[in-house]
Write a protein that holds these residues in place. Structure first.
Motif, PDB file in Angstrom:
ATOM      1  N   GLY A 197      46.752  41.649  47.240  1.00  0.00           N
ATOM      2  CA  GLY A 197      46.475  40.360  46.612  1.00  0.00           C
ATOM      3  C   GLY A 197      45.530  40.518  45.444  1.00  0.00           C
ATOM      4  O   GLY A 197      45.597  41.493  44.713  1.00  0.00           O
ATOM      5  N   VAL A 198      44.623  39.561  45.296  1.00  0.00           N
ATOM      6  CA  VAL A 198      43.680  39.580  44.181  1.00  0.00           C
ATOM      7  C   VAL A 198      42.263  39.304  44.680  1.00  0.00           C
ATOM      8  O   VAL A 198      42.062  38.648  45.696  1.00  0.00           O
ATOM      9  CB  VAL A 198      44.041  38.546  43.084  1.00  0.00           C
ATOM     10  N   THR A 199      41.317  39.822  43.922  1.00  0.00           N
ATOM     11  CA  THR A 199      39.910  39.531  44.155  1.00  0.00           C
ATOM     12  C   THR A 199      39.359  38.902  42.890  1.00  0.00           C
ATOM     13  O   THR A 199      39.506  39.455  41.796  1.00  0.00           O
ATOM     14  CB  THR A 199      39.116  40.808  44.487  1.00  0.00           C
ATOM     15  N   LEU A 200      38.757  37.743  43.045  1.00  0.00           N
ATOM     16  CA  LEU A 200      38.086  37.062  41.947  1.00  0.00           C
ATOM     17  C   LEU A 200      36.591  37.275  42.132  1.00  0.00           C
ATOM     18  O   LEU A 200      36.004  36.753  43.076  1.00  0.00           O
ATOM     19  CB  LEU A 200      38.425  35.570  41.952  1.00  0.00           C
ATOM     20  N   ARG A 201      35.999  38.098  41.278  1.00  0.00           N
ATOM     21  CA  ARG A 201      34.559  38.382  41.359  1.00  0.00           C
ATOM     22  C   ARG A 201      33.824  37.469  40.389  1.00  0.00           C
ATOM     23  O   ARG A 201      34.169  37.398  39.211  1.00  0.00           O
ATOM     24  CB  ARG A 201      34.272  39.833  41.021  1.00  0.00           C
ATOM     25  N   VAL A 202      32.817  36.783  40.912  1.00  0.00           N
ATOM     26  CA  VAL A 202      32.078  35.804  40.123  1.00  0.00           C
ATOM     27  C   VAL A 202      30.593  36.137  40.208  1.00  0.00           C
ATOM     28  O   VAL A 202      30.072  36.408  41.300  1.00  0.00           O
ATOM     29  CB  VAL A 202      32.332  34.375  40.648  1.00  0.00           C
ATOM     30  N   ALA A 203      29.916  36.110  39.072  1.00  0.00           N
ATOM     31  CA  ALA A 203      28.480  36.364  39.025  1.00  0.00           C
ATOM     32  C   ALA A 203      27.841  35.401  38.036  1.00  0.00           C
ATOM     33  O   ALA A 203      28.436  35.043  37.028  1.00  0.00           O
ATOM     34  CB  ALA A 203      28.210  37.807  38.597  1.00  0.00           C
ATOM     35  N   GLU A 259      24.902  31.785  32.165  1.00  0.00           N
ATOM     36  CA  GLU A 259      25.934  32.797  32.051  1.00  0.00           C
ATOM     37  C   GLU A 259      26.800  32.805  33.297  1.00  0.00           C
ATOM     38  O   GLU A 259      26.325  32.574  34.401  1.00  0.00           O
ATOM     39  CB  GLU A 259      25.305  34.169  31.857  1.00  0.00           C
ATOM     40  N   LEU A 260      28.073  33.079  33.097  1.00  0.00           N
ATOM     41  CA  LEU A 260      29.008  33.209  34.199  1.00  0.00           C
ATOM     42  C   LEU A 260      29.961  34.337  33.862  1.00  0.00           C
ATOM     43  O   LEU A 260      30.611  34.310  32.815  1.00  0.00           O
ATOM     44  CB  LEU A 260      29.778  31.907  34.419  1.00  0.00           C
ATOM     45  N   GLN A 261      30.004  35.334  34.722  1.00  0.00           N
ATOM     46  CA  GLN A 261      30.939  36.439  34.554  1.00  0.00           C
ATOM     47  C   GLN A 261      32.019  36.309  35.619  1.00  0.00           C
ATOM     48  O   GLN A 261      31.720  36.081  36.798  1.00  0.00           O
ATOM     49  CB  GLN A 261      30.255  37.803  34.711  1.00  0.00           C
ATOM     50  N   ILE A 262      33.270  36.431  35.184  1.00  0.00           N
ATOM     51  CA  ILE A 262      34.406  36.314  36.085  1.00  0.00           C
ATOM     52  C   ILE A 262      35.339  37.480  35.824  1.00  0.00           C
ATOM     53  O   ILE A 262      35.673  37.765  34.670  1.00  0.00           O
ATOM     54  CB  ILE A 262      35.159  34.984  35.864  1.00  0.00           C
ATOM     55  N   ALA A 263      35.753  38.146  36.896  1.00  0.00           N
ATOM     56  CA  ALA A 263      36.716  39.245  36.776  1.00  0.00           C
ATOM     57  C   ALA A 263      37.781  39.070  37.845  1.00  0.00           C
ATOM     58  O   ALA A 263      37.467  38.776  39.004  1.00  0.00           O
ATOM     59  CB  ALA A 263      36.012  40.586  36.945  1.00  0.00           C
ATOM     60  N   LEU A 264      39.025  39.249  37.469  1.00  0.00           N
ATOM     61  CA  LEU A 264      40.151  39.161  38.393  1.00  0.00           C
ATOM     62  C   LEU A 264      40.728  40.557  38.567  1.00  0.00           C
ATOM     63  O   LEU A 264      41.139  41.186  37.597  1.00  0.00           O
ATOM     64  CB  LEU A 264      41.211  38.202  37.857  1.00  0.00           C
ATOM     65  N   ALA A 266      48.698  34.206  41.909  1.00  0.00           N
ATOM     66  CA  ALA A 266      49.116  35.563  42.267  1.00  0.00           C
ATOM     67  C   ALA A 266      49.712  35.577  43.672  1.00  0.00           C
ATOM     68  O   ALA A 266      49.497  34.662  44.465  1.00  0.00           O
ATOM     69  CB  ALA A 266      47.914  36.500  42.197  1.00  0.00           C
ATOM     70  N   GLU A 267      50.428  36.632  43.958  1.00  0.00           N
ATOM     71  CA  GLU A 267      50.996  36.818  45.291  1.00  0.00           C
ATOM     72  C   GLU A 267      49.951  37.441  46.208  1.00  0.00           C
ATOM     73  O   GLU A 267      49.115  38.216  45.779  1.00  0.00           O
ATOM     74  CB  GLU A 267      52.211  37.751  45.217  1.00  0.00           C
ATOM     75  N   GLY A 268      50.006  37.084  47.480  1.00  0.00           N
ATOM     76  CA  GLY A 268      49.139  37.707  48.474  1.00  0.00           C
ATOM     77  C   GLY A 268      47.842  36.970  48.675  1.00  0.00           C
ATOM     78  O   GLY A 268      47.645  35.845  48.213  1.00  0.00           O
ATOM     79  N   GLU A 269      46.940  37.639  49.371  1.00  0.00           N
ATOM     80  CA  GLU A 269      45.645  37.055  49.704  1.00  0.00           C
ATOM     81  C   GLU A 269      44.762  36.934  48.466  1.00  0.00           C
ATOM     82  O   GLU A 269      44.817  37.776  47.573  1.00  0.00           O
ATOM     83  CB  GLU A 269      44.928  37.925  50.735  1.00  0.00           C
ATOM     84  N   VAL A 270      43.962  35.892  48.445  1.00  0.00           N
ATOM     85  CA  VAL A 270      42.986  35.693  47.374  1.00  0.00           C
ATOM     86  C   VAL A 270      41.598  35.792  47.992  1.00  0.00           C
ATOM     87  O   VAL A 270      41.265  35.053  48.920  1.00  0.00           O
ATOM     88  CB  VAL A 270      43.164  34.326  46.683  1.00  0.00           C
ATOM     89  N   LEU A 271      40.816  36.738  47.503  1.00  0.00           N
ATOM     90  CA  LEU A 271      39.432  36.892  47.922  1.00  0.00           C
ATOM     91  C   LEU A 271      38.553  36.425  46.775  1.00  0.00           C
ATOM     92  O   LEU A 271      38.676  36.917  45.651  1.00  0.00           O
ATOM     93  CB  LEU A 271      39.112  38.346  48.260  1.00  0.00           C
ATOM     94  N   VAL A 272      37.684  35.461  47.041  1.00  0.00           N
ATOM     95  CA  VAL A 272      36.735  34.975  46.046  1.00  0.00           C
ATOM     96  C   VAL A 272      35.377  35.556  46.429  1.00  0.00           C
ATOM     97  O   VAL A 272      34.809  35.212  47.467  1.00  0.00           O
ATOM     98  CB  VAL A 272      36.690  33.429  46.002  1.00  0.00           C
ATOM     99  N   ARG A 318      37.508  31.098  55.198  1.00  0.00           N
ATOM    100  CA  ARG A 318      37.537  32.301  56.029  1.00  0.00           C
ATOM    101  C   ARG A 318      36.640  33.348  55.383  1.00  0.00           C
ATOM    102  O   ARG A 318      36.767  33.628  54.185  1.00  0.00           O
ATOM    103  CB  ARG A 318      38.975  32.819  56.136  1.00  0.00           C
ATOM    104  N   PRO A 319      35.722  33.915  56.157  1.00  0.00           N
ATOM    105  CA  PRO A 319      34.883  34.957  55.576  1.00  0.00           C
ATOM    106  C   PRO A 319      35.714  36.205  55.257  1.00  0.00           C
ATOM    107  O   PRO A 319      36.711  36.474  55.921  1.00  0.00           O
ATOM    108  CB  PRO A 319      33.846  35.257  56.650  1.00  0.00           C
ATOM    109  N   ALA A 320      35.294  36.947  54.244  1.00  0.00           N
ATOM    110  CA  ALA A 320      35.986  38.171  53.878  1.00  0.00           C
ATOM    111  C   ALA A 320      35.850  39.192  54.994  1.00  0.00           C
ATOM    112  O   ALA A 320      34.847  39.228  55.702  1.00  0.00           O
ATOM    113  CB  ALA A 320      35.397  38.722  52.581  1.00  0.00           C
ATOM    114  N   ARG A 321      36.872  39.986  55.148  1.00  0.00           N
ATOM    115  CA  ARG A 321      36.850  41.049  56.176  1.00  0.00           C
ATOM    116  C   ARG A 321      36.121  42.247  55.695  1.00  0.00           C
ATOM    117  O   ARG A 321      36.041  42.597  54.604  1.00  0.00           O
ATOM    118  CB  ARG A 321      38.275  41.427  56.552  1.00  0.00           C
TER     119      ARG A 321
END
Length: 110
Positions: A20-26, A9-14, A47-53, A107-110
């Motif tokens: 910016g955007v956060t891509l959450r993955v589980a 299983e893979l769950q992905i949420a944007l 998307a515009e701005g920072e991307v956090l995965v 780069r690690p998330a802040r």
């Protein structure tokens, strides 16, 4: 004796916000699920701005997931995007990135 195991299983949420955007993955990122992960990364980079995965909830990642992350890193660099990675220090993603000697590329998330 063959085992009939369910597919991983893979769950992905944007999620979008003002910065910016956060891509959450589980779940598991492997040969079967990496194409979905790669497509989600590419979409996040549109998307515009920072991307956090956020991969803190990823329980397994193999070399196909690593490849998707490295390709996203290259795409982000080429397009001038900020790409940050939220991971668990002793989790499977950090271990894989350390083994491949590429952890410093993210780069690690802040």
């Amino acid at each position: 004796m063959a085992l009939d195991l369910p597919p991983p299983e893979l769950q992905i949420a944007l999620e979008r916000d003002g910065a910016g955007v956060t891509l959450r993955v589980a779940g598991e990122i492997d040969l079967l699920t990496a194409p979905r992960f790669a497509a989600a990364l590419a979409g996040a980079l549109d998307a515009e701005g920072e991307v956090l995965v956020d991969v803190r909830e990823v329980s397994f990642m193999d070399s196909t997931g690593l490849r998707a992350l490295l390709e996203a890193r290259n795409q982000a660099d080429g397009e001038g995007h900020e790409l940050a990675l939220a991971y668990t220090q002793d989790g499977p993603v950090a271990r894989l990135l350390e083994l491949a000697n590429v952890l410093a590329m993210f780069r690690p998330a802040r």
